[in-house]
Design a protein around this motif. Structure first.
Motif, PDB file in Angstrom:
ATOM      1  N   VAL A 205       0.853  -1.187   0.000  1.00 33.60           N
ATOM      2  CA  VAL A 205       0.000   0.000   0.000  1.00 33.60           C
ATOM      3  C   VAL A 205       0.886   1.233   0.000  1.00 33.60           C
ATOM      4  O   VAL A 205       1.777   1.372   0.848  1.00 33.60           O
ATOM      5  CB  VAL A 205      -0.936   0.049   1.223  1.00 33.60           C
ATOM      6  CG1 VAL A 205      -1.885   1.248   1.105  1.00 33.60           C
ATOM      7  CG2 VAL A 205      -1.739  -1.234   1.369  1.00 33.60           C
ATOM      8  N   ALA A 206       0.661   2.116  -0.949  1.00 35.66           N
ATOM      9  CA  ALA A 206       1.356   3.398  -1.031  1.00 35.66           C
ATOM     10  C   ALA A 206       0.386   4.402  -1.645  1.00 35.66           C
ATOM     11  O   ALA A 206      -0.566   4.009  -2.321  1.00 35.66           O
ATOM     12  CB  ALA A 206       2.627   3.285  -1.870  1.00 35.66           C
ATOM     13  N   PRO A 207       0.586   5.689  -1.424  1.00 36.76           N
ATOM     14  CA  PRO A 207      -0.382   6.681  -1.927  1.00 36.76           C
ATOM     15  C   PRO A 207      -0.614   6.576  -3.430  1.00 36.76           C
ATOM     16  O   PRO A 207       0.336   6.549  -4.209  1.00 36.76           O
ATOM     17  CB  PRO A 207       0.277   8.020  -1.553  1.00 36.76           C
ATOM     18  CG  PRO A 207       1.133   7.693  -0.370  1.00 36.76           C
ATOM     19  CD  PRO A 207       1.674   6.322  -0.638  1.00 36.76           C
ATOM     20  N   GLN A 239       7.181  -7.147   4.648  1.00 40.51           N
ATOM     21  CA  GLN A 239       8.023  -5.954   4.538  1.00 40.51           C
ATOM     22  C   GLN A 239       7.224  -4.667   4.345  1.00 40.51           C
ATOM     23  O   GLN A 239       7.798  -3.601   4.178  1.00 40.51           O
ATOM     24  CB  GLN A 239       9.039  -6.166   3.411  1.00 40.51           C
ATOM     25  CG  GLN A 239      10.071  -7.234   3.778  1.00 40.51           C
ATOM     26  CD  GLN A 239      10.687  -7.919   2.573  1.00 40.51           C
ATOM     27  OE1 GLN A 239       9.993  -8.463   1.720  1.00 40.51           O
ATOM     28  NE2 GLN A 239      12.005  -7.879   2.504  1.00 40.51           N
ATOM     29  N   ASP A 240       5.916  -4.784   4.381  1.00 39.54           N
ATOM     30  CA  ASP A 240       5.035  -3.613   4.344  1.00 39.54           C
ATOM     31  C   ASP A 240       4.073  -3.740   5.528  1.00 39.54           C
ATOM     32  O   ASP A 240       3.005  -4.341   5.411  1.00 39.54           O
ATOM     33  CB  ASP A 240       4.264  -3.548   3.027  1.00 39.54           C
ATOM     34  CG  ASP A 240       3.424  -2.289   2.898  1.00 39.54           C
ATOM     35  OD1 ASP A 240       3.169  -1.635   3.932  1.00 39.54           O
ATOM     36  OD2 ASP A 240       3.004  -1.961   1.774  1.00 39.54           O
ATOM     37  N   PRO A 241       4.449  -3.201   6.693  1.00 36.47           N
ATOM     38  CA  PRO A 241       3.641  -3.405   7.906  1.00 36.47           C
ATOM     39  C   PRO A 241       2.183  -2.972   7.774  1.00 36.47           C
ATOM     40  O   PRO A 241       1.320  -3.504   8.471  1.00 36.47           O
ATOM     41  CB  PRO A 241       4.375  -2.554   8.953  1.00 36.47           C
ATOM     42  CG  PRO A 241       5.779  -2.435   8.449  1.00 36.47           C
ATOM     43  CD  PRO A 241       5.666  -2.413   6.951  1.00 36.47           C
ATOM     44  N   THR A 262       7.796 -12.672   2.102  1.00 32.95           N
ATOM     45  CA  THR A 262       8.935 -11.791   2.309  1.00 32.95           C
ATOM     46  C   THR A 262      10.082 -12.183   1.387  1.00 32.95           C
ATOM     47  O   THR A 262      10.270 -13.380   1.104  1.00 32.95           O
ATOM     48  CB  THR A 262       9.421 -11.841   3.773  1.00 32.95           C
ATOM     49  OG1 THR A 262      10.620 -11.080   3.896  1.00 32.95           O
ATOM     50  CG2 THR A 262       9.697 -13.273   4.234  1.00 32.95           C
ATOM     51  N   THR A 263      10.827 -11.206   0.928  1.00 32.07           N
ATOM     52  CA  THR A 263      12.037 -11.510   0.161  1.00 32.07           C
ATOM     53  C   THR A 263      13.216 -11.777   1.088  1.00 32.07           C
ATOM     54  O   THR A 263      14.339 -11.962   0.634  1.00 32.07           O
ATOM     55  CB  THR A 263      12.379 -10.360  -0.808  1.00 32.07           C
ATOM     56  OG1 THR A 263      12.482  -9.144  -0.073  1.00 32.07           O
ATOM     57  CG2 THR A 263      11.314 -10.216  -1.884  1.00 32.07           C
ATOM     58  N   GLY A 264      12.960 -11.801   2.396  1.00 36.66           N
ATOM     59  CA  GLY A 264      13.957 -12.208   3.375  1.00 36.66           C
ATOM     60  C   GLY A 264      13.725 -13.656   3.802  1.00 36.66           C
ATOM     61  O   GLY A 264      12.985 -14.411   3.161  1.00 36.66           O
TER      62      GLY A 264
END
Length: 489
Positions: A205-207, A239-241, A262-264
């Motif tokens: 999620v990002a604007p 990685q996106d809380p 996750t990519t971790g």
């Protein structure tokens, strides 16, 4: 309106009480036409309204007229739903601020999108489960990866919704599907209220689309609704809380599992990377001490180019959804190997004088552009267009260490130019003032003049395209054509 019906009618399935239902369909695009057609087939009384008019729409109107609909264009469209209207079905791009839709809501008339209508038109028994995906970025890649995996498992599956097959067409197909991979935009989720997916995923999620939703808080809230009523697995981005927080706030079916990607290194109930191996610690018998191999990074390489982190994340999300549906690890790997990336998504369109030209025209917001630019070491960045109210400072700050130069185009290019002066003052910037669709060759020539051997010239606009082009695909096509022209020079 109840959870299942309208005015006492049971509209929870395709065989429900549709005959005689008085419906207004707003819009005559692909989804509006499909909705009207499906409603007419069930003997509803249908009026279609469209402020826009085009030859394609007029042809659709002729077909609907033959089928028994009333179609109103332009000034003939009423300001409010006609008296007696029981339901309004809207095309997804029409915002809730639209006066006609506001009048419907004020009059107590339910408003559905085509996704809600499709869910309610599923057969009462044996309907294909939905695996739903949304996110600000990557959802088309993830949903088409999921389609490839499901097909590799021998399932009759299709990517539908915001990409590929219209969702109503998929639901009503005469040869039923085993499962649907459904991409949902925030617009589609906004107009849905009863969808209950088998499993769901929020990638990030990002604007974005702040002009449509009115605020980031509202956009974020709508994205989180993808988790509502999920039955088996709700997949979030470790990685996106924000994605995990929205999952925690959602009302899922009892017993639904939270699955992270996750990519971790994955923990228990996650899928992730162990070295170069895509590993599943969520859908194996002994999650504490073992993992299933779902593929390797080599399976995701494109033309020998290692995959970018966001591409790996999309693959892991698709794999998690497939595994929740019981797909075997070998089929996940086979589907990822067979996958062909969608056009205009980090697609190499040519190499000229040892400079690689990459089309990521689909990077129509700041978060997508940041992931694209930062995936390369040295970039001549082509950016600009309609920024849709987004702030670009964080994007430019993150991009600055990677920039060899920047070429700006489009209506809102000055906003990017100002941010570059603040955060990358030593990076050369060329502004192309022309907003004609034929300006792309000038843009590409300017980028070539800034590039050095082994650099990447990257079209990742961080903006929508409609100020200059019909859509992001047309913008990417113009870029590719200009690169070909450069190669012939």
């Amino acid at each position: 309106m109840s959870e299942t019906g309208v005015d006492g009618r049971d509209l929870s399935h395709g065989g429900g009480d549709w005959p005689g239902l008085r419906v207004v369909v707003v819009g005559l695009g692909v989804s509006g036409f499909a909705a009207a057609d499906a409603l007419l087939e069930r003997d509803a009384v249908v009026t279609v309204v469209s402020r826009d008019r085009s030859p394609v729409m007029e042809e659709r109107a002729r077909v609907l007229d033959i089928l028994g609909a009333t179609v109103l264009f332009g000034d003939d469209v009423p300001a409010v739903p006609p008296e007696g209207t029981q339901l309004v079905v809207t095309s997804p791009g029409v915002p809730p601020s639209n006066p006609f839709l506001r009048a419907a809501a004020a009059g107590g008339i339910p408003v559905w999108g085509e996704v809600e209508l499709a869910w309610r038109m599923r057969p009462a028994e044996g309907a294909a489960p939905w695996l739903t995906i949304t996110g600000t970025n990557g959802k088309t890649t993830a949903v088409t990866m999921l389609e490839s995996i499901l097909r590799a498992a021998g399932l009759r599956a299709v990517a539908a919704g915001n990409v590929g097959t219209p969702i109503l067409e998929a639901v009503l197909h005469p040869e039923p599907y085993d499962v649907l991979a459904v991409e949902l935009s925030s617009f589609q989720i906004h107009w849905s209220s009863s969808v209950s997916p088998y499993s769901s995923c929020l990638l990030n999620v990002a604007p974005d689309h702040l002009d449509w939703h009115g605020s980031y808080d509202e956009y974020r809230r709508v994205k989180g609704r993808v988790f509502e009523r999920t039955q088996v697995a709700a997949v979030y981005n470790v990685q996106d809380p924000t994605t995990e927080q929205l999952l925690m706030e959602a009302e899922v079916v009892e017993g639904c599992r939270a699955i992270g990607f996750t990519t971790g290194m994955p923990e228990i109930s996650m899928v992730g990377l162990v070295g170069d191996v895509l590993a599943d610690r969520a859908f194996v018998d002994d999650r504490r001490t073992s993992a299933a191999e779902l593929g390797t990074l080599d399976d995701l390489s494109i033309g020998g180019v290692p995959p970018a982190p966001h591409y790996v994340a999309d693959a892991l999300a698709a794999a998690a959804l497939a595994r929740s549906f019981g797909v075997a690890p070998a089929a996940v790997q086979a589907g990822l190997r067979a996958y062909t990336p969608q056009p205009h998504r980090v697609q190499t369109v040519g190499t000229v004088d040892d400079v690689r030209y990459v089309d990521d025209s689909k990077a129509t917001n700041t978060d997508a552009a940041r992931g694209s630019v930062t995936a390369f070491e040295h970039v001549v960045w082509i950016a600009g267009g309609l920024l849709k109210g987004a702030d670009v400072d964080d994007l430019v700050r993150a991009a600055a260490p990677h920039l060899r130069g920047v070429v700006l185009l489009g209506r809102d290019r000055e906003q990017l130019a100002e941010a570059l002066r603040r955060h990358a003052p030593d990076v050369p910037v060329v502004e192309v003032a022309s907003t004609d669709t034929g300006a792309m060759p000038e843009v590409v020539r300017a980028a070539r003049a800034l590039a050095q051997p082994r650099d990447v010239v990257l079209l990742a606009p961080a903006a929508a395209s409609m100020d200059m082009f019909d859509n992001y695909g047309a913008r990417g096509d113009a870029f590719a054509a200009a690169v070909r022209e450069l190669g012939r020079a």
